[in-house]
Design an enzyme around this catalytic site. Structure first.
Site, PDB file in Angstrom:
ATOM      1  N   ASP A 335       0.857  -1.191   0.000  1.00  0.00           N
ATOM      2  CA  ASP A 335       0.000   0.000   0.000  1.00  0.00           C
ATOM      3  C   ASP A 335       0.890   1.237   0.000  1.00  0.00           C
ATOM      4  O   ASP A 335       2.126   1.129  -0.069  1.00  0.00           O
ATOM      5  CB  ASP A 335      -0.910  -0.006   1.237  1.00  0.00           C
ATOM      6  CG  ASP A 335      -0.150   0.219   2.541  1.00  0.00           C
ATOM      7  OD1 ASP A 335       1.111   0.274   2.514  1.00  0.00           O
ATOM      8  OD2 ASP A 335      -0.794   0.346   3.585  1.00  0.00           O
ATOM      9  N   ASP A 337       1.403   4.736   2.353  1.00  0.00           N
ATOM     10  CA  ASP A 337       1.023   5.342   3.631  1.00  0.00           C
ATOM     11  C   ASP A 337       1.406   6.820   3.653  1.00  0.00           C
ATOM     12  O   ASP A 337       2.536   7.168   3.296  1.00  0.00           O
ATOM     13  CB  ASP A 337       1.755   4.631   4.779  1.00  0.00           C
ATOM     14  CG  ASP A 337       1.552   3.125   4.759  1.00  0.00           C
ATOM     15  OD1 ASP A 337       0.495   2.665   5.191  1.00  0.00           O
ATOM     16  OD2 ASP A 337       2.469   2.407   4.277  1.00  0.00           O
ATOM     17  N   ASP A 431      -3.317   4.476   2.763  1.00  0.00           N
ATOM     18  CA  ASP A 431      -3.629   4.843   4.148  1.00  0.00           C
ATOM     19  C   ASP A 431      -3.303   6.313   4.356  1.00  0.00           C
ATOM     20  O   ASP A 431      -2.184   6.754   4.063  1.00  0.00           O
ATOM     21  CB  ASP A 431      -2.770   4.023   5.138  1.00  0.00           C
ATOM     22  CG  ASP A 431      -3.214   2.572   5.228  1.00  0.00           C
ATOM     23  OD1 ASP A 431      -4.344   2.258   4.802  1.00  0.00           O
ATOM     24  OD2 ASP A 431      -2.420   1.748   5.732  1.00  0.00           O
TER      25      ASP A 431
HETATM   26  N1  CTP Z   1       0.597   1.007  11.388  1.00  0.00           N
HETATM   27  C1  CTP Z   1       0.002   1.523  12.497  1.00  0.00           C
HETATM   28  N2  CTP Z   1      -1.337   1.407  12.689  1.00  0.00           N
HETATM   29  C2  CTP Z   1      -2.108   0.786  11.779  1.00  0.00           C
HETATM   30  C3  CTP Z   1      -1.527   0.268  10.620  1.00  0.00           C
HETATM   31  C4  CTP Z   1      -0.147   0.382  10.446  1.00  0.00           C
HETATM   32  O1  CTP Z   1       0.689   2.105  13.315  1.00  0.00           O
HETATM   33  N3  CTP Z   1      -3.409   0.696  11.991  1.00  0.00           N
HETATM   34  C5  CTP Z   1       2.042   1.124  11.207  1.00  0.00           C
HETATM   35  C6  CTP Z   1       2.704  -0.234  11.204  1.00  0.00           C
HETATM   36  O2  CTP Z   1       3.134  -0.590  12.490  1.00  0.00           O
HETATM   37  C7  CTP Z   1       3.855  -0.033  10.283  1.00  0.00           C
HETATM   38  C8  CTP Z   1       3.478   1.154   9.419  1.00  0.00           C
HETATM   39  O3  CTP Z   1       2.305   1.699   9.976  1.00  0.00           O
HETATM   40  O4  CTP Z   1       4.991   0.310  11.021  1.00  0.00           O
HETATM   41  C9  CTP Z   1       3.258   0.776   7.989  1.00  0.00           C
HETATM   42  O5  CTP Z   1       2.346  -0.308   7.889  1.00  0.00           O
HETATM   43  P1  CTP Z   1       2.098  -1.134   6.575  1.00  0.00           P
HETATM   44  O6  CTP Z   1       1.649  -0.250   5.487  1.00  0.00           O
HETATM   45  O7  CTP Z   1       1.192  -2.259   6.942  1.00  0.00           O
HETATM   46  O8  CTP Z   1       3.519  -1.789   6.285  1.00  0.00           O
HETATM   47  P2  CTP Z   1       4.749  -1.300   5.399  1.00  0.00           P
HETATM   48  O9  CTP Z   1       5.945  -1.432   6.244  1.00  0.00           O
HETATM   49  O10 CTP Z   1       4.485   0.036   4.799  1.00  0.00           O
HETATM   50  O11 CTP Z   1       4.813  -2.437   4.297  1.00  0.00           O
HETATM   51  P3  CTP Z   1       4.282  -2.331   2.784  1.00  0.00           P
HETATM   52  O12 CTP Z   1       5.396  -1.674   2.043  1.00  0.00           O
HETATM   53  O13 CTP Z   1       4.037  -3.717   2.325  1.00  0.00           O
HETATM   54  O14 CTP Z   1       3.032  -1.517   2.815  1.00  0.00           O
HETATM   55 MN    MN Z   2       2.709   0.402   3.714  1.00  0.00          MN
HETATM   56 MN    MN Z   3      -0.384   0.772   5.527  1.00  0.00          MN
END
Ligand code: CTP
Ligand code: MN
Ligand code: MN
Length: 507
Positions: A335, A337, A431
Site C-alpha cells: 500500500d 502510507d 492509508d
Molecule cells: N501502522 C500503524 N497502525 C495501523 C496500521 C499500520 O501504526 N493501523 C504502522 C505499522 O506498524 C507499520 C506502518 O504503519 O509500522 C506501515 O504499515 P504497513 O503499510 O502495513 O507496512 P509497510 O511497512 O508500509 O509495508 P508495505 O510496504 O508492504 O506496505
Molecule cells: Mn505500507
Molecule cells: Mn499501511
C-alpha cells in the site's frame, strides 16, 4: 579467521557465474565494479543483476573505465592492494581525479534505492583503517538484542535463511501461535542486520535469538541449502489457503482460520452468502487481482502528487509525508502510507473528510473507511493502539496515459458496471493519517515501520526505560506525564538510542 564453505554450496556457487553484460546504461558516467572478496559469488551476482535492472553499468572485470569500486567488509588497503594485484600497476592515490571512487556498500544501496547514482560523500568512502582481522566476526556477532539498537538495511546478506525463517513464522501465525511466530521473526531480523553472510553453524551459535529451533533451521540451510520443514509446510493445503485468505484486504488470521474450517479453499468459495463478508472484505475481494500486484514507487509517487495537489488546494501549507515501506527505501509495497499535519490544529479539522469527498468527487474512491481520532490513554504498558484520525482507502489510480489527458478526472470505477473499453485505472491501497503537529514526530516514527522495528522500539522503551511509546507520544507512566519531542532524532535520544535512519529500519 576462515570459515570454509560446505562442499555442496561451494560447487553450486561456482556453477552460477553471472557474466552477462548489461546491454545499455542509463548513467554513462558511472561504471561499477563489485569486489568479490568477502562478498561472495552469489551475493555479487545478485547485486550485479539488481544494478543492471536499474540501468547501471557493472564491470565484471576490473579495468580503467571503472568509476565506482564497491566492496563489503574490506578496508581501503585491502581493496587497493587487490586492484594492484589485478592490474599489475601501483594504484594511484585515492585523491587522484582519475582514480575510481573506492566505496562501501552503503553508496551502492542508497543508489539502488533511489534508482540513480547518489553523489559520493565522505561517509561512503572506505577509510584506511584496517578492519580487526582476528576477532572481527566475534565482535560483529555480539548483536544487540533489540532490533531498534541495530541497523537493518533493505538488502542484506542472509536472505536464503531469512526467507525460510519467515515462512516458518507465517506458518506459526497461521496455526495461531503468535509467540512462535515472534521467535522466528526475531531470528530473521537478527540475520538481516548482519553485515556479512553467515557461513557456519558455529557463527550462528553465538547470535542472540538464534538458538533452539532457529539454530537447527540455520544449520540445515547452511549445510544442505534447504529446509525440509519449510518445504513441507509450504505445500500443505492449510498453509496455502491461509496465505491466500490473509492476503485479502480486511482478512486477518482469525477470519481466515474460521473460513478455512468452514471449507473455504479458493476465492470463489467466498461468494457463499452464508459467509457474511464485511464491506472491507467485499472490497478486498472485488479488487483482489489489482491489490495483490505490488504498488511500485512510481505509482506511489503518482498517488502522492494527486492527493498533495488536492490538499494544497484546501490549505496551501499542509504537510504530507509518505511513510511506511517507501520511506524505508522499498521500491514496492502492499500500500502507500501518508501522514498529514499542520502547525495550526484548526487547519487540520475536517481535512480528512475534505480529502475523502475530493477523492469521491474525482471518481478515485473505490472503498474507504475512516476512523475518528480516539483519545489514547497512556496506558501502563506500551500499546499498539493508534488513535489518529485515519482513512483506509482503495484508490483508483488513473493509468499514466490517462493522467496526461483529460481522462484523469473522468475515471468512473464501478465494479458492477464496467465501462466498455480497456480499464484506465488500477486499484491501489492507500492509508491516510492525520496527526496533530506536536504528535507528528511520534506518528512519523510509528508509521515508518517496519512492524518489527516498531514492536521492538516499544518493547525497548518499556523494558529498558520504563517509558510507554506509541505513535502519539512518549509517556512516563510513573510520573504520569508525557515527554515532548520535535523530531525522530529527538525520540531516539530521549530513549538513549543511537539514531537509526529510515532506510536502516527494515527489521
Ligand atoms: N501502522 C500503524 N497502525 C495501523 C496500521 C499500520 O501504526 N493501523 C504502522 C505499522 O506498524 C507499520 C506502518 O504503519 O509500522 C506501515 O504499515 P504497513 O503499510 O502495513 O507496512 P509497510 O511497512 O508500509 O509495508 P508495505 O510496504 O508492504 O506496505
Ligand atoms: Mn505500507
Ligand atoms: Mn499501511
Amino acid at each position: 579467521m576462515m570459515f570454509p564453505l560446505p562442499l555442496k554450496r561451494r560447487k553450486r556457487e561456482a556453477a552460477s557465474p553471472t557474466e552477462s553484460v548489461a546491454p545499455s546504461s542509463l548513467f554513462p558516467d558511472v561504471r561499477i565494479f563489485l569486489v568479490e572478496r568477502r562478498m561472495g559469488t552469489a551475493r555479487r551476482g545478485f547485486l550485479t543483476s539488481l544494478a543492471q535492472r536499474k540501468g547501471f553499468s557493472v564491470a565484471h572485470e576490473y579495468s580503467g573505465d571503472v568509476t565506482h569500486v564497491v566492496s563489503e567488509q574490506n578496508s581501503l588497503t585491502d581493496v587497493l592492494s587487490w586492484i594492484e594485484r589485478k592490474t599489475g600497476k601501483p594504484t594511484q592515490s585515492p585523491e587522484d581525479q582519475e582514480s575510481p571512487h573506492i566505496l562501501d556498500i552503503s553508496w551502492f544501496t542508497e543508489s539502488m534505492s533511489l534508482g540513480k547514482p547518489v553523489s559520493v560523500e565522505a561517509r561512503h568512502r572506505l577509510g584506511s583503517l584496517e578492519p580487526p582481522e582476528s576477532n572481527e566476526k566475534d565482535v560483529l556477532l555480539s548483536v544487540a538484542p533489540y532490533a531498534c539498537q541495530r541497523q537493518t538495511p533493505l538488502t542484506h546478506h542472509n536472505s536464503e535463511i531469512t526467507d525460510v525463517l519467515e515462512i516458518l513464522g507465517k506458518a506459526a501465525a497461521f496455526q495461531g501461535s503468535e509467540a512462535r511466530c515472534l521467535g522466528f521473526t526475531r531470528a530473521s531480523s537478527v540475520l538481516k542486520s548482519l553485515p556479512f553472510k553467515l557461513q557456519s553453524t558455529q557463527e550462528a551459535k553465538n547470535l542472540v535469538w538464534c538458538g533452539g529451533h532457529c539454530q537447527a533451521v540455520i544449520q540445515e540451510i547452511l549445510e544442505d541449502g534447504r529446509c525440509h520443514e519449510a518445504e513441507g509446510l509450504q505445500i500443505r493445503e492449510q498453509y496455502q489457503c491461509m496465505e491466500l485468505l490473509t492476503s485479502i484486504f480486511g482478512v486477518g488470521v482469525r477470519t481466515a482460520e474460521r473460513w478455512y474450517k468452514d471449507g473455504v479453499r479458493k476465492l470463489s468459495d467466498l461468494e457463499d452468502p452464508k459467509l457474511k463478508l464485511t464491506a472491507e472484505q467485499r472490497a478486498g475481494i472485488d479488487h483482489y487481482s489489482d491489490l495483490k500486484q505490488p504498488v511500485t514507487r512510481e505509482e506511489a509517487e503518482r498517488v502522492e502528487r494527486l492527493i498533495k495537489d488536492a490538499l494544497h488546494g484546501f490549505t496551501p501549507d499542509l504537510k504530507m509525508t509518505m511513510t511506511g515501506g517507501f520511506r524505508r527505501g522499498k521500491q514496492q509495497g502492499h500500500d502507500v502510507d501518508f501522514l498529514i499535519t499542520h502547525p495550526d490544529e484548526g487547519a487540520l479539522s475536517g481535512v480528512l473528510k475534505k480529502v475523502v469527498d475530493w477523492m469521491d468527487g474525482q471518481g478515485f474512491l473505490l472503498y474507504h473507511h475512516t476512523k475518528v481520532r480516539s483519545h489514547v490513554q497512556p496506558r501502563r504498558r506500551s500499546t499498539h493502539m493508534d488513535g489518529h484520525e485515519t482513512c483506509y482507502a482503495i484508490f483508483a489510480l488513473p493509468n499514466l496515459d490517462s493522467l496526461d489527458s483529460e481522462a484523469g478526472v473522468s475515471v468512473v470505477p464501478d465494479g458492477d458496471f464496467p465501462s466498455p473499453g480497456p480499464r484506465t485505472w488500477r486499484a491501489v491501497r492507500v492509508d491516510l493519517v492525520v496527526t496533530p503537529y506536536d504528535e507528528y514526530p511520534f506518528a512519523l516514527l510509528g508509521w515508518t515501520g517496519s512492524k518489527h522495528f516498531e514492536r521492538e522500539l516499544r518493547r525497548f522503551s518499556w523494558h529498558e526505560k520504563n517509558l510507554s511509546l506509541n505513535s502519539h507520544g512518549l509517556y512516563n507512566t510513573e510520573k504520569k506525564c508525557s515527554i515532548p519531542a520535535t523530531s525522530e532524532e529527538d525520540i531516539f535520544e530521549l530513549l538513549g538510542l543511537q539514531y537509526v535512519p529510515p532506510s536502516y529500519r527494515n527489521a
